[in-house]
Motif scaffolding. Structure first.
Motif, short mmCIF file in Angstrom:
data_model
loop_
_atom_site.label_atom_id
_atom_site.label_comp_id
_atom_site.label_asym_id
_atom_site.label_seq_id
_atom_site.Cartn_x
_atom_site.Cartn_y
_atom_site.Cartn_z
N PRO A 191 9.28 -19.12 10.60
CA PRO A 191 9.39 -19.94 9.39
C PRO A 191 8.13 -19.85 8.53
O PRO A 191 7.07 -19.39 8.97
CB PRO A 191 9.59 -21.36 9.94
N GLU A 192 8.24 -20.33 7.30
CA GLU A 192 7.15 -20.23 6.33
C GLU A 192 5.91 -21.01 6.75
O GLU A 192 4.78 -20.63 6.46
CB GLU A 192 7.64 -20.72 4.98
N PHE A 193 6.13 -22.16 7.41
CA PHE A 193 5.01 -23.02 7.81
C PHE A 193 4.89 -23.05 9.33
O PHE A 193 5.90 -23.01 10.05
CB PHE A 193 5.20 -24.43 7.27
N CYS A 194 3.65 -23.17 9.81
CA CYS A 194 3.38 -23.10 11.25
C CYS A 194 2.37 -24.15 11.68
O CYS A 194 1.56 -24.62 10.88
CB CYS A 194 2.82 -21.73 11.63
N ILE A 195 2.43 -24.46 12.95
CA ILE A 195 1.34 -25.17 13.61
C ILE A 195 0.51 -24.10 14.31
O ILE A 195 0.99 -23.41 15.20
CB ILE A 195 1.87 -26.21 14.61
N ALA A 196 -0.73 -23.98 13.87
CA ALA A 196 -1.59 -22.89 14.35
C ALA A 196 -2.55 -23.33 15.44
O ALA A 196 -3.14 -22.48 16.12
CB ALA A 196 -2.37 -22.30 13.18
N GLY A 197 -2.73 -24.64 15.63
CA GLY A 197 -3.64 -25.11 16.65
C GLY A 197 -3.40 -26.58 16.97
O GLY A 197 -3.05 -27.35 16.08
N VAL A 198 -3.57 -26.95 18.23
CA VAL A 198 -3.45 -28.35 18.65
C VAL A 198 -4.51 -28.62 19.72
O VAL A 198 -4.95 -27.72 20.43
CB VAL A 198 -2.06 -28.68 19.25
N ALA A 199 -4.92 -29.88 19.83
CA ALA A 199 -5.86 -30.26 20.88
C ALA A 199 -5.88 -31.77 21.04
O ALA A 199 -5.61 -32.50 20.09
CB ALA A 199 -7.27 -29.76 20.57
N ILE A 250 7.57 -24.27 12.09
CA ILE A 250 8.20 -25.55 11.73
C ILE A 250 9.51 -25.22 11.03
O ILE A 250 9.52 -24.73 9.90
CB ILE A 250 7.29 -26.38 10.81
N ARG A 251 10.60 -25.48 11.71
CA ARG A 251 11.90 -25.03 11.22
C ARG A 251 12.67 -26.11 10.47
O ARG A 251 13.49 -25.82 9.60
CB ARG A 251 12.73 -24.55 12.42
N GLY A 252 12.42 -27.37 10.81
CA GLY A 252 13.12 -28.46 10.14
C GLY A 252 12.33 -29.75 10.23
O GLY A 252 11.54 -29.94 11.16
N TRP A 253 12.58 -30.65 9.27
CA TRP A 253 11.83 -31.91 9.26
C TRP A 253 12.60 -32.94 8.44
O TRP A 253 13.32 -32.60 7.49
CB TRP A 253 10.46 -31.70 8.63
N GLY A 254 12.45 -34.20 8.80
CA GLY A 254 13.06 -35.29 8.03
C GLY A 254 12.39 -36.60 8.37
O GLY A 254 11.76 -36.74 9.42
N GLU A 255 12.50 -37.58 7.47
CA GLU A 255 11.98 -38.91 7.74
C GLU A 255 12.81 -39.95 7.01
O GLU A 255 13.47 -39.66 6.01
CB GLU A 255 10.51 -39.03 7.34
N MET A 302 17.96 -28.86 7.70
CA MET A 302 16.92 -27.93 7.25
C MET A 302 16.76 -26.78 8.22
O MET A 302 16.57 -25.62 7.82
CB MET A 302 15.59 -28.68 7.10
N ALA A 303 16.86 -27.07 9.52
CA ALA A 303 16.69 -26.04 10.54
C ALA A 303 17.93 -25.18 10.73
O ALA A 303 17.85 -24.09 11.30
CB ALA A 303 16.30 -26.69 11.86
N GLY A 304 19.08 -25.69 10.29
CA GLY A 304 20.33 -24.96 10.48
C GLY A 304 20.80 -24.97 11.93
O GLY A 304 21.42 -24.00 12.39
N ILE A 305 20.50 -26.05 12.65
CA ILE A 305 20.89 -26.16 14.05
C ILE A 305 21.53 -27.53 14.29
O ILE A 305 21.56 -28.38 13.41
CB ILE A 305 19.70 -25.97 15.01
N GLY A 306 22.00 -27.74 15.51
CA GLY A 306 22.48 -29.03 15.96
C GLY A 306 21.82 -29.40 17.27
O GLY A 306 21.06 -28.60 17.84
N PRO A 307 22.09 -30.59 17.78
CA PRO A 307 21.46 -31.00 19.04
C PRO A 307 21.76 -30.07 20.20
O PRO A 307 20.96 -29.95 21.13
CB PRO A 307 22.04 -32.41 19.27
N GLU A 308 22.89 -29.39 20.14
CA GLU A 308 23.24 -28.47 21.23
C GLU A 308 22.32 -27.25 21.29
O GLU A 308 22.29 -26.53 22.30
CB GLU A 308 24.69 -28.00 21.07
N ASP A 309 21.54 -27.01 20.23
CA ASP A 309 20.64 -25.87 20.18
C ASP A 309 19.22 -26.22 20.63
O ASP A 309 18.35 -25.34 20.67
CB ASP A 309 20.58 -25.32 18.75
N VAL A 310 18.97 -27.47 20.96
CA VAL A 310 17.63 -27.92 21.34
C VAL A 310 17.39 -27.68 22.83
O VAL A 310 18.21 -28.04 23.67
CB VAL A 310 17.45 -29.42 21.00
N ASN A 359 9.53 -21.12 18.58
CA ASN A 359 8.62 -19.99 18.80
C ASN A 359 9.27 -18.68 18.44
O ASN A 359 8.74 -17.61 18.76
CB ASN A 359 8.11 -19.97 20.26
N ASP A 360 10.43 -18.71 17.80
CA ASP A 360 11.10 -17.49 17.32
C ASP A 360 10.46 -16.99 16.05
O ASP A 360 10.13 -17.79 15.16
CB ASP A 360 12.58 -17.77 17.06
#
Length: 383
Positions: free
Chosen positions: A2-10, A234-239, A267-275, A382-383
């Motif tokens: 996807p266009e946006f990524c998480i590049a680091g965490v700690a 980051i494939r999908g997001w909502g609030e 946004m991600a083009g998936i459903g709960p069955e894909d998690v 991670n695809d």
């Protein structure tokens, strides 16, 4: 990717932190996350922070030596950092920043900052709505979650044993995590035998109060190419949010995750069955059950039984709370940032003994805030 990524965490130091301040804890986590991302501190131009007091991003920016072109200190409760992921993507897409640092730290355990005074005090004279809550003696926040729990039990037949199985699920994962605050064995009987704090909630239905913090780096896929660890897309997001005062809720057994989850799935083009892996916010044992249902993993009312059957434990069909969750791993007043950190590590195959095998491809993270008032949902891959 996807266009946006998480590049680091700690994470920062966790548990009982006596030799650091909140800003220094954030600095330690931020430097580690930025190192993973292959990005210098001076390149950070977006700062997202909460729970550091008035103008928190300004104070933290000064401490870190960061002068951002975009800053966000929105107070969305414990789910703020899941929400900040979407806010950061929007800011990057608008050209307001390119490297966003999401940060948090609290020493709530060491400083003993959680006060009971507001529970006993009369409502302030300017408060009209508080007159419906405080005179009834409903303690904040546990009393409101107790009301939700009792209603869910009444409407759907959820049992105390099923609620206890949520705590046991978290503990089974925590026993595989050397950083977890609570790692001793736990059974359903242990939870049921613990002190009743606010009926029907018992002591072991509640998260501990710890110290801790963390940092997340959000940037573009192009910028993340320099990362030392595999970036996570980051494939999908909502609030969304539903209420502030509990008596204004239309249905206290339903949360804003219904809407935020729908947005993230679309946004991600998936459903709960894909998690493949699920990271819910577990401040109390009722909250993962609500999120499991509202995000479509089971029918409404079936969440407790899904936990009781072991589907979310190690080896289950939907691994969840894999760090040990807020109930056993850590809960320094807000937990949302740790949900994202754990999801990223699982997707990168870096979770050690608790690593889900085969390594998951898609993770769903859901944060809540307030009195089940706010929800933010993110789909990571991670695809």
């Amino acid at each position: 990717m996807p266009e946006f990524c998480i590049a680091g965490v700690a994470e920062s130091p966790l548990g009982h932190v006596t030799d650091q301040s909140e800003p220094s804890m954030i600095a330690l986590a931020a430097m580690a996350a930025l190192d993973e991302a292959g990005i210098a501190r001076t390149e950070v131009d977006g700062l997202f922070v909460n729970y550091l007091g008035e103008e928190g991003s300004v104070q933290l920016g000064e401490y870190l030596g960061i002068e951002p072109s975009h800053a966000d200190s929105s107070d969305l409760g414990g789910g703020s950092w899941v929400g900040f992921i979407g806010h950061a993507m929007a800011a990057i897409a608008a050209g307001q920043c390119e490297v966003a640092l999401l940060a948090y730290a609290s020493r709530q355990r060491t400083l003993r900052k959680r006060s009971r005074a507001h529970v006993l005090a009369p409502p302030p004279p300017e408060s009209i709505t508080a007159q419906f809550d405080q005179p009834a003696g409903v303690p904040v926040p546990i009393g409101h979650f107790a009301l939700v729990t009792a209603r869910h039990m009444y409407e759907y037949g959820t049992t105390e044993e099923q609620l206890a199985s949520v705590a046991v699920t978290g503990r089974e994962w925590a026993r595989l995590n050397p950083k977890a605050w609570r790692r001793d064995p736990l059974t359903v009987a242990d939870v049921l035998a613990s002190d009743r704090i606010c009926g029907p909630i018992k002591k072991l239905d509640c998260c501990p109060i710890t110290d801790g913090g963390g940092a997340i780096v959000v940037t573009t896929a192009e910028r993340a190419r320099a990362a030392k660890r595999p970036p996570v897309g980051i494939r999908g997001w909502g609030e969304s949010h539903t209420h502030w005062h509990p008596h204004q809720r239309r249905d206290i057994t339903s949360t804003a995750a219904v809407r935020s989850g729908r947005q993230a799935y679309e946004m991600a083009g998936i459903g709960p069955e894909d998690v493949d892996i699920f990271q819910p916010y577990d401040a109390f044992t009722i909250t993962p059950i609500l999120q499991l249902e509202d995000l479509g993993f089971c029918e409404k009312g079936a969440g407790g039984e899904m936990f009781a059957q072991g589907h979310l434990r190690p080896g289950g069909k939907l691994p969840a709370m894999t760090s040990g969750g807020g109930l056993s791993y850590t809960h320094p007043g807000a937990f949302g940032i740790f949900l994202v950190i754990e999801a990223v590590r699982q997707l990168r195959g870096e979770a050690g003994d608790r690593q889900v095998n085969p390594a998951p491809k898609t993770a769903l993270v859901n944060g809540i805030g307030g009195l089940c008032s706010y929800s933010s949902t993110v789909v990571l891959t991670n695809d």
